[in-house]
Write an enzyme that holds these catalytic residues in place. Structure first.
Site, PDB file in Angstrom:
ATOM      1  N   LYS A 127      41.358  37.197  31.456  1.00 51.79           N
ATOM      2  CA  LYS A 127      42.331  37.271  30.327  1.00 51.79           C
ATOM      3  C   LYS A 127      43.090  36.723  29.678  1.00 51.79           C
ATOM      4  CE  LYS A 127      43.724  39.205  35.017  1.00 51.79           C
ATOM      5  NZ  LYS A 127      45.232  39.114  36.394  1.00 51.79           N
ATOM      6  N   ASP A 161      50.379  43.182  34.835  1.00 52.30           N
ATOM      7  CA  ASP A 161      50.619  42.181  36.345  1.00 52.30           C
ATOM      8  C   ASP A 161      52.103  42.035  37.051  1.00 52.30           C
ATOM      9  OD1 ASP A 161      47.926  41.783  37.156  1.00 52.30           O
ATOM     10  OD2 ASP A 161      47.555  40.057  35.813  1.00 52.30           O
TER      11      ASP A 161
END
Ligand code: ATR
Length: 290
Positions: A74, A110
């Site tokens: 990420k 997220d």
């Protein structure tokens, strides 16, 4: 779940990570696609760290429309992608890539996924003093969600103090206070903590949190564990048995996934119905393990 046939027109999406074999995302996105009648497949792409840049170049070249990015890529995706949403730029991590007409767009769903999973419970979670456990990649989006939703203070406890300090320094705009994951340091803080979030990998293999004296939390305390497999971690089970409100990690998984799906397809998948399917699937695999 009936698998739709693949034709020459089927759009390809997927998840890039290492490992990805345990991921629930392929099942979840297949259920989303089936529910809204979208002609797509969502496949796991196991990609080693050293191969991430090559994969990032190759995916759009192959006509893949978009991917989720997970551990350990990420932050690397954030560094490599030129066009980032303000959230992805602020969080410092990308979990969703969208390949559109030669452009590579980096999003982060997220933080919104976490916030929506708490909103679903109907609990008043904003503006509280929070305790976040763990200072790895998963903590970044949680800190962002808590910071932007007005947490009055965020205690960030990590086994390795230096990592908590580095993460706090990465978000100078939020009131983050790093500390070691140490019972003597945590205990005096707990009476004012309204929300506890475990972002560490503790709980994945049945471990509890002996440093956390749950009885010291206010009765209105909310305990959240972003680990979703097992759904009920020892932390959540202990909190439940004491009458505290608990939130498991499945809601965050679903909401971040649904947000990615919306970005890619423009369609709104039915989160609650797919959550039920995943719960049934997790229950059956956990039964099978015993
Ligand atoms: P992720 O990207 O999923 O957050 P990570 O970057 O490897 O994964 O971080 C894992 C987090 O879980 C870290 O905060 C780690 O603590 P350290 O920074 O001290 O390594 C924490 N963690 C992992 N196993 C743990 C354990 N047994 N007890 C306490 N913390 C643990």
């Amino acid at each position: 779940m009936a698998k739709p046939p693949i034709t020459g027109k089927t759009a390809v999406y997927g998840i890039v990570g290492d490992p990805v074999a345990h991921s629930l995302s392929p099942l979840m996105h297949a259920a989303f696609a089936e529910a809204v009648g979208e002609d797509l497949v969502y496949v796991p792409f196991p990609v080693r760290e050293a191969h991430f840049a090559a994969a990032l170049a190759g995916l759009p070249a192959l006509g893949v429309r978009g991917v989720n990015v997970t551990v350990p890529h990420k932050e690397r995706a954030h560094a490599l992608v030129q066009e980032l949403t303000p959230e992805a730029a602020g969080i410092g991590a990308v979990n969703t890539l969208h390949f559109v007409e030669g452009r590579v767009l980096g999003h982060n769903t997220d933080a919104a996924g976490f916030s929506l999973s708490l909103d679903d419970t109907g609990l008043d979670w904003r503006g509280r003093t929070a305790l976040v456990i763990g200072a790895g990649g998963a903590a970044r989006a949680i800190l962002w969600a808590l910071g932007t939703s007005g947490a009055t203070a965020i205690h960030l406890a990590n086994r390795t103090l230096a990592r908590a300090e580095a993460l706090a320094a990465a978000f100078p705009q939020f009131p983050i206070h790093p500390l070691p994951l140490d019972r003597d340091r945590l205990t005096p803080l707990l009476h004012e903590v309204g929300l506890v979030v475990n972002t560490s990998s503790r709980g994945l293999h049945g471990e509890g949190h002996p440093e956390l004296e749950l009885a010291r939390l206010p009765k209105t305390g909310i305990i959240c564990d972003i680990v979703y497999n097992p759904i009920s971690t020892p932390l959540l089970a202990a909190a439940n048995s004491m009458g505290l409100r608990t939130v498991d990690g499945l809601g965050m998984l679903l909401h971040q996934g649904a947000a990615s799906f919306r970005l890619w397809t423009g369609q709104h998948p039915p989160v609650a119905a797919v959550k039920e399917k995943l719960e049934q699937w997790l229950a059956s695999t956990q039964t099978a393990k015993h």
